[in-house]
Design an enzyme around this catalytic site. Structure first.
Site, PDB file in Angstrom:
ATOM      1  N   HIS A 471     -38.864  84.177   7.643  1.00  0.00           N
ATOM      2  CA  HIS A 471     -39.870  84.998   6.984  1.00  0.00           C
ATOM      3  C   HIS A 471     -40.263  84.344   5.664  1.00  0.00           C
ATOM      4  O   HIS A 471     -39.653  83.365   5.238  1.00  0.00           O
ATOM      5  CB  HIS A 471     -39.312  86.394   6.706  1.00  0.00           C
ATOM      6  CG  HIS A 471     -38.144  86.380   5.757  1.00  0.00           C
ATOM      7  ND1 HIS A 471     -36.886  85.949   6.150  1.00  0.00           N
ATOM      8  CD2 HIS A 471     -38.042  86.681   4.429  1.00  0.00           C
ATOM      9  CE1 HIS A 471     -36.060  86.004   5.114  1.00  0.00           C
ATOM     10  NE2 HIS A 471     -36.734  86.444   4.054  1.00  0.00           N
ATOM     11  N   ASP A 473     -41.291  85.603   1.519  1.00  0.00           N
ATOM     12  CA  ASP A 473     -40.925  86.754   0.705  1.00  0.00           C
ATOM     13  C   ASP A 473     -42.094  87.538   0.132  1.00  0.00           C
ATOM     14  O   ASP A 473     -41.898  88.661  -0.337  1.00  0.00           O
ATOM     15  CB  ASP A 473     -40.011  86.311  -0.441  1.00  0.00           C
ATOM     16  CG  ASP A 473     -38.606  85.991   0.037  1.00  0.00           C
ATOM     17  OD1 ASP A 473     -38.255  86.420   1.156  1.00  0.00           O
ATOM     18  OD2 ASP A 473     -37.857  85.306  -0.694  1.00  0.00           O
ATOM     19  N   HIS A 543     -38.295  80.807   5.405  1.00  0.00           N
ATOM     20  CA  HIS A 543     -36.858  80.549   5.421  1.00  0.00           C
ATOM     21  C   HIS A 543     -36.134  81.608   6.235  1.00  0.00           C
ATOM     22  O   HIS A 543     -36.670  82.693   6.481  1.00  0.00           O
ATOM     23  CB  HIS A 543     -36.298  80.500   3.998  1.00  0.00           C
ATOM     24  CG  HIS A 543     -36.549  81.772   3.231  1.00  0.00           C
ATOM     25  ND1 HIS A 543     -37.772  82.055   2.656  1.00  0.00           N
ATOM     26  CD2 HIS A 543     -35.751  82.832   2.945  1.00  0.00           C
ATOM     27  CE1 HIS A 543     -37.719  83.233   2.048  1.00  0.00           C
ATOM     28  NE2 HIS A 543     -36.501  83.732   2.214  1.00  0.00           N
ATOM     29  N   ARG A 553     -19.854  86.505   4.311  1.00  0.00           N
ATOM     30  CA  ARG A 553     -20.694  85.704   3.414  1.00  0.00           C
ATOM     31  C   ARG A 553     -21.265  86.617   2.338  1.00  0.00           C
ATOM     32  O   ARG A 553     -21.944  87.601   2.628  1.00  0.00           O
ATOM     33  CB  ARG A 553     -21.833  85.063   4.219  1.00  0.00           C
ATOM     34  CG  ARG A 553     -22.944  84.401   3.406  1.00  0.00           C
ATOM     35  CD  ARG A 553     -24.119  84.175   4.331  1.00  0.00           C
ATOM     36  NE  ARG A 553     -25.224  83.442   3.732  1.00  0.00           N
ATOM     37  CZ  ARG A 553     -26.247  84.002   3.085  1.00  0.00           C
ATOM     38  NH1 ARG A 553     -26.276  85.327   2.908  1.00  0.00           N
ATOM     39  NH2 ARG A 553     -27.227  83.263   2.614  1.00  0.00           N
TER      40      ARG A 553
END
Length: 637
Positions: A471, A473, A543, A553
């Site tokens: 996508h 931002d 990204h 994570r």
């Protein structure tokens, strides 16, 4: 006033005949009162957004007509891809038994867009025979849709201000001119309507000319130079000075022979001639009668625009030029505001623009403190819009905002110092990104989120998805159309993004950048403690995040904006809570110091030897009020 000549009767005779024909047709199709069938702008807008299909899918589901419910849901979702509830419903339908892949069909699919996207896919795959067939189909359907749109422009007069004037009603010719110009403007905008993909607001630029450009190359590749030349000649009607296409025309004439006649397609000749005639009338009306005109085409000849209107045209071009210069200026980097931080990868090494990776932004100890704070995210965090698995069912998503962290600290659920460190670490990142990308131009926080993604062990076998799909931002990425639409519901005000990593003891979870196709990977970033990756939020930086296959994570996700009106309000409240805490702590320290002062001024009792009792002493050079070195460093950055 000059008396009208015989032309008036001839003109209005034809107008009256057309009105009679139209009324007869409407009465035959809609009944005696066709005006009752005209929908309000609100209803038309709901249908454009396909709102009825949202209700239809619920009704069909209640009636146990699952196949029709799925089709209705999919039809609505195509035009509303950011509708979160419908996205979840679609996923539920996919998991239901009895639902077939064929049920997911767009009941409102526009033929030209289906053909165009298929043609572009074949073209990009070097499948030129298939590309030719689908692009020709798309062009034919697009021109047909254009005629239908133009016919619908011949509707009633619509007041552009939304109010009816009670005084100064225009005379016969002024009223006719105003209404006719409105119809012409509507017809001109039709090219934008057919060039806008369902579910999008922005149109694809040069939609008709782009067909001809793709077709001429595809025909050339399959060895049909005659049709390639015809498409090239047609393209030159839009851009007669385009040097690459002129060179191609020379090549085609040489291959076909100078005696071979090469002409543009009649349908394109008609399209261009009619459009130019309408533009000429509209520009005349704008210049002499007032009003505005937003020309939908990039190919409009400059000589067609009146001199008095060219100034605005030049201003628009200067504005666009300045935006380009601003982008180039932003490439000039400022000095970093903190020592010890290293630029590990820049835009050149990451095969893109406006991308960078910094290391040593946090120490190992600071990462551990923030990881301790993430435990609160797992116990009391907000997930993502209250959903624990917003992007994939194979991972659990936990999130903590700066305000939530401060509230937890206020309640005693987390250490105040850890919550403060979250504020400090994100502010440090902001200063680094601002100094690197936009020195001298203030960046405001748009949103700050401490997030963790944990692999669900029993859900990893056969996994094919991503932790976070590709996508951009601040715009809606359209890989098939090679566009990114900067329009709601995208966060269009975001200018820069950042991710500050806290750990690397997990598998997968790396960040990657792609081309606009969302498939071609151009760079990858592997997380580790203290690593900050920053990039501009636009279409130049699509990204995604690889799947987290094992472990947890954690990172601080950061978004920034130049627009102060879109600054993060939760952060303001969090800083207020921190300030209140600091004032309270200072008051407490003052009271304690005062108490100690009173005690020290009192006479201590003598021992039997006549000497005052000795207290336990610290080692030479020690200081009881001194903080550990790590904590002092944390408070200072």
């Amino acid at each position: 006033p000059v008396a009208a000549g015989p032309w008036e009767a001839a003109l209005f005779g034809r107008v009256l005949q057309r009105a009679d024909c139209l009324q007869h047709c409407l009465g035959h199709r809609l009944g005696a009162a066709p005006s009752a069938h005209r929908a309000s702008p609100t209803i038309r807008r709901d249908f454009e957004r396909r709102e009825p299909y949202n209700y239809l899918q619920v009704a069909f589901f209640q009636l146990k007509k699952l196949d029709q419910a799925v089709s209705a849901a999919h039809t609505f979702f195509v035009a509303n891809p950011q509708h979160l509830q419908m996205r979840e419903d679609i996923e539920k339908y996919r998991r239901m038994s009895g639902v077939k892949s064929d049920n997911f069909r767009d009941l409102e699919a526009t033929p030209h867009w289906e053909a165009y996207e298929a043609g572009v896919q074949h073209y990009n795959a070097d499948e030129y025979l298939q590309a030719v067939a689908r692009l020709e189909e798309s062009l034919t359907e697009a021109l047909s849709a254009l005629e239908e749109c133009r016919a619908l422009c011949e509707g009633p007069w619509e007041d552009e201000d939304g109010e009816e004037e009670e005084e100064m009603q225009p005379g016969l010719y002024e009223a006719i001119a105003a209404h006719y110009v409105q119809v012409l403007k509507c017809r001109q905008q039709c090219v934008l309507e057919i060039a806008t993909k369902p579910g999008r607001i922005s149109a694809t630029e040069d939609f008709i000319p782009s067909h001809l450009d793709l077709l001429q190359f595809a025909y050339d590749q399959v060895g049909n130079q005659a049709l390639a030349a015809e498409c090239a000649a047609s393209y030159l009607l839009f851009y007669p000075t385009d040097e690459p296409m002129l060179e191609k025309m020379k090549q085609y004439r040489a291959e076909l022979g100078e005696d071979t006649a090469v002409a543009a397609r009649e349908s394109i000749q008609h399209y261009v001639q009619r459009s130019l005639m309408e533009k000429k009338l509209i520009y005349y009306a704008v210049e002499h009668l007032g009003g505005t005109f937003n020309d939908p085409d990039l190919w409009t000849p400059d000589e067609l625009i009146p001199e008095s209107l060219k100034e605005k045209h030049r201003e628009d071009q200067e504005k666009q030029k300045q935006e380009t210069l601003d982008m180039e200026e932003s490439e000039k980097r400022g000095p970093l505001p903190f020592e010890g931080i290293a630029v590990t990868m820049d835009s050149r090494r990451m095969n893109g623009t406006q991308r960078v990776v910094f290391d040593r932004v946090l120490t190992e100890s600071e990462c551990k403190d923030l990881l301790r704070l993430t435990k609160a995210a797992g116990e009391a965090g907000d997930g993502y819009r209250a959903r624990r698995s917003p992007h994939t069912p194979h991972e659990r998503f936990e999130g903590l905002t700066v305000l939530k962290a401060m509230q937890l600290a206020q309640n005693g659920d987390v250490d105040w110092r850890d919550a403060k460190l979250l504020l400090q670490a994100s502010e440090k990142s902001r200063k680094i990104i601002e100094s690197y990308f936009t020195p001298g131009k203030k960046l405001h926080f748009s949103f700050t989120h401490l997030v963790c993604r944990t692999a669900v062990d029993e859900e990893q076998e056969g996994r094919m998805d991503l932790s976070h799909p590709v996508h951009a931002d601040n715009c809606l990425l359209d890989p098939e159309g090679q566009e990114c639409w900067r329009e709601p519901p995208a966060y269009v005000y975001r200018d820069y993004s950042g991710i500050l990593y806290l750990n690397d003891d997990f598998q997968g979870g790396g960040l990657f950048f792609t081309e606009m196709d969302s498939v071609t990977v151009t760079a990858e970033v592997h997380p580790k403690c203290g690593r900050l990756v920053a990039f501009s939020s636009g279409k130049e930086n699509p990204h995604g995040v690889w799947a987290v296959r094992r472990g947890r994570r954690c990172a601080i996700a950061l978004w920034y904006t130049h627009s102060q009106e879109h600054a993060e309000q939760e952060r303001v409240k969090a800083e207020e809570l921190m300030e209140q805490r600091a004032v309270k702590q200072d008051r407490h320290n003052e009271e304690r110091q005062a108490d100690q002062s009173i005690r020290s001024s009192s006479e201590l009792p003598l021992s039997s030897s006549g000497a005052r009792p000795t207290s336990r002493r610290h080692k030479p050079g020690s200081n009881r009020t001194q903080q550990p070195k790590e904590l002092r460093a944390r408070d200072e950055f």
